[in-house]
Enzyme design. Structure first.
Site, mmCIF file in Angstrom:
data_model
loop_
_atom_site.group_PDB
_atom_site.id
_atom_site.type_symbol
_atom_site.label_atom_id
_atom_site.label_comp_id
_atom_site.label_asym_id
_atom_site.label_seq_id
_atom_site.Cartn_x
_atom_site.Cartn_y
_atom_site.Cartn_z
ATOM 1 N N ARG A 20 12.937 -12.726 2.629
ATOM 2 C CA ARG A 20 14.248 -11.950 2.827
ATOM 3 C C ARG A 20 15.022 -12.719 3.666
ATOM 4 N NH1 ARG A 20 14.864 -5.765 5.007
ATOM 5 N NH2 ARG A 20 14.756 -6.779 6.702
ATOM 6 N N ARG A 23 16.685 -12.835 9.873
ATOM 7 C CA ARG A 23 16.526 -11.960 10.908
ATOM 8 C C ARG A 23 15.213 -12.392 11.629
ATOM 9 N NH1 ARG A 23 17.288 -5.908 9.296
ATOM 10 N NH2 ARG A 23 15.286 -6.047 10.738
ATOM 11 N N ARG A 67 2.462 -10.269 13.601
ATOM 12 C CA ARG A 67 1.982 -9.004 12.915
ATOM 13 C C ARG A 67 0.687 -9.041 12.310
ATOM 14 N NH1 ARG A 67 7.012 -7.123 9.301
ATOM 15 N NH2 ARG A 67 5.542 -5.199 8.844
ATOM 16 N N LYS A 78 0.785 -1.378 0.049
ATOM 17 C CA LYS A 78 0.021 -0.019 0.058
ATOM 18 C C LYS A 78 0.753 1.201 -0.056
ATOM 19 C CE LYS A 78 -0.632 0.298 4.799
ATOM 20 N NZ LYS A 78 -0.477 1.449 5.552
ATOM 21 N N ARG A 99 -5.364 3.629 12.026
ATOM 22 C CA ARG A 99 -5.093 2.197 12.403
ATOM 23 C C ARG A 99 -6.027 1.571 13.300
ATOM 24 N NH1 ARG A 99 0.186 0.730 10.636
ATOM 25 N NH2 ARG A 99 1.552 2.692 10.600
#
Ligand SMILES: [Zn+2]
Length: 216
Positions: free
Chosen positions: A128, A161, A172, A13, A89
């Site tokens: 990643r 990581r 999340r 987004k 949010r």
């Protein structure tokens, strides 16, 4: 045009907001940037916000809304449209935003939700890796092959990581669902929500959003 952009981490987004602000001559309003600007100016609102930030606390919604109100009132005078990215949010923030915009008679035109299935988000966000030897962060969108090497230095010593692991990302998503689903319902009920599929090439997604906005 006054827009709100919604989407999960990894939905793209932010990227879409950046492209569309250029194409549609809008300004992207980030509450983080606004806060920084106010605190640097040491305005009364900036000073209030800084008290919270210096203690590592979140700036309360009412202060954030006052800061936004100042900015959007300026924009209305100059006829500048905007995309709000990263705010609201939560449901109380969305309600407070609407109440404020109603007062200045400049309501939102649309809430754009960039919709991507969680499996796809997970694939994007866990692709990643980090090279222990040189610190490069190569991406393996199809999953990391066992014999993968760092494209920068050739080392095989790649690791993920904490932020990029499946476990962290699922957490999340939980936070996102808890905060944002009520927001999506809210905008759906007041007829502002437009769901845009966030799958495919960046340009395709931009065009989907443009098509929706043109019809308004
Ligand atoms: Zn390396």
């Amino acid at each position: 045009m006054r827009l709100v952009f919604l989407g999960a981490p990894g939905s793209g987004k932010g990227t879409q907001a950046d492209i569309l602000k250029e194409r549609l001559s809008l300004t992207k309003l980030s509450t983080g940037d606004l806060l920084r600007a106010e605190t640097e100016k040491q305005s009364p609102l900036g000073k209030k916000a800084a008290e919270y930030m210096n203690q590592g606390k979140l700036v309360p919604d009412d202060i954030m809304i006052d800061i936004l109100k100042k900015k959007v009132t300026e924009f209305e005078k100059e006829g500048i449209g905007y995309i709000l990215d990263g705010f609201p949010r939560t449901l109380p923030q969305a309600r407070a935003l609407d109440a404020m915009l109603e007062k200045i008679e400049a309501p939102l035109d649309a809430a754009i939700l960039i919709d991507v299935p969680e499996e796809e988000l997970l694939r994007r966000l866990t692709s990643r890796w980090t090279c222990r030897n040189c610190g490069a962060t190569p991406s393996f969108p199809g999953g990391k092959p066992d014999d993968a090497i760092c494209p920068n230095c050739g080392s095989k010593d790649l690791y993920q990581r904490e932020d990029d692991t499946r476990e962290t990302i699922l957490k999340r998503f939980d936070v996102y669902r808890k905060n944002t689903y009520p927001l999506i319902d809210y905008y759906e009920k007041n007829g502002l929500l437009h769901r845009i599929s966030g799958e495919g090439e960046i340009e395709e997604i931009t065009q989907r959003i443009e098509t929706v906005l043109k019809k308004m």
